[in-house]
Design an enzyme around this catalytic site. Structure first.
Site, PDB file in Angstrom:
ATOM      1  CB  CYS A   1      -0.831  -0.053   1.162  1.00  0.00           C
ATOM      2  SG  CYS A   1      -0.200   0.055   2.758  1.00  0.00           S
ATOM      3  CB  SER A   2       0.512   4.745   0.576  1.00  0.00           C
ATOM      4  OG  SER A   2      -0.607   4.880   1.547  1.00  0.00           O
TER       5      SER A   2
END
Length: 104
Positions: A60-61
């Site tokens: 993800c981020s």
């Protein structure tokens, strides 16, 4: 960055599934080549697509959503799931390329 190189080689060979658990908009704005998008909020709906024998890498981020996804998939019987700790931000900070799919 041995982990990055290993993930890329394994994803390219089909040995692992690389899953981006960010939103569709985040994915379209830039993702790792070969990754499929399965946002965390509906990841469990796609569990049937994930073989219990296949290694899966989530990212993800920041690492939070991928950690949640790893736990969810493991609880759903997918033991070979791990998160990519550097996340997409670490990937980009290392100068690695991302693929954009705007308008898709």
């Amino acid at each position: 960055w041995d982990q990055r190189e290993q993930i890329m080689a394994d994803a390219a060979s089909g040995k692992v599934s690389l899953i981006d658990v960010r939103t569709s908009a985040e994915y379209r704005a830039g993702h790792i080549a070969g990754a499929i998008n399965r946002p965390l909020n509906n990841l469990s709906r796609h569990v049937a697509e994930i073989s219990p024998e296949r290694e899966v890498v989530l990212y993800c981020s920041s690492g939070f959503r991928s950690a949640m996804g790893v736990m969810a998939l493991q609880l759903l019987g997918r033991p070979y799931v791990k998160g990519f700790a550097p996340s997409i931000e670490g990937w980009k900070a290392a100068g690695e390329p991302v693929v954009t799919t705007e308008g898709v």
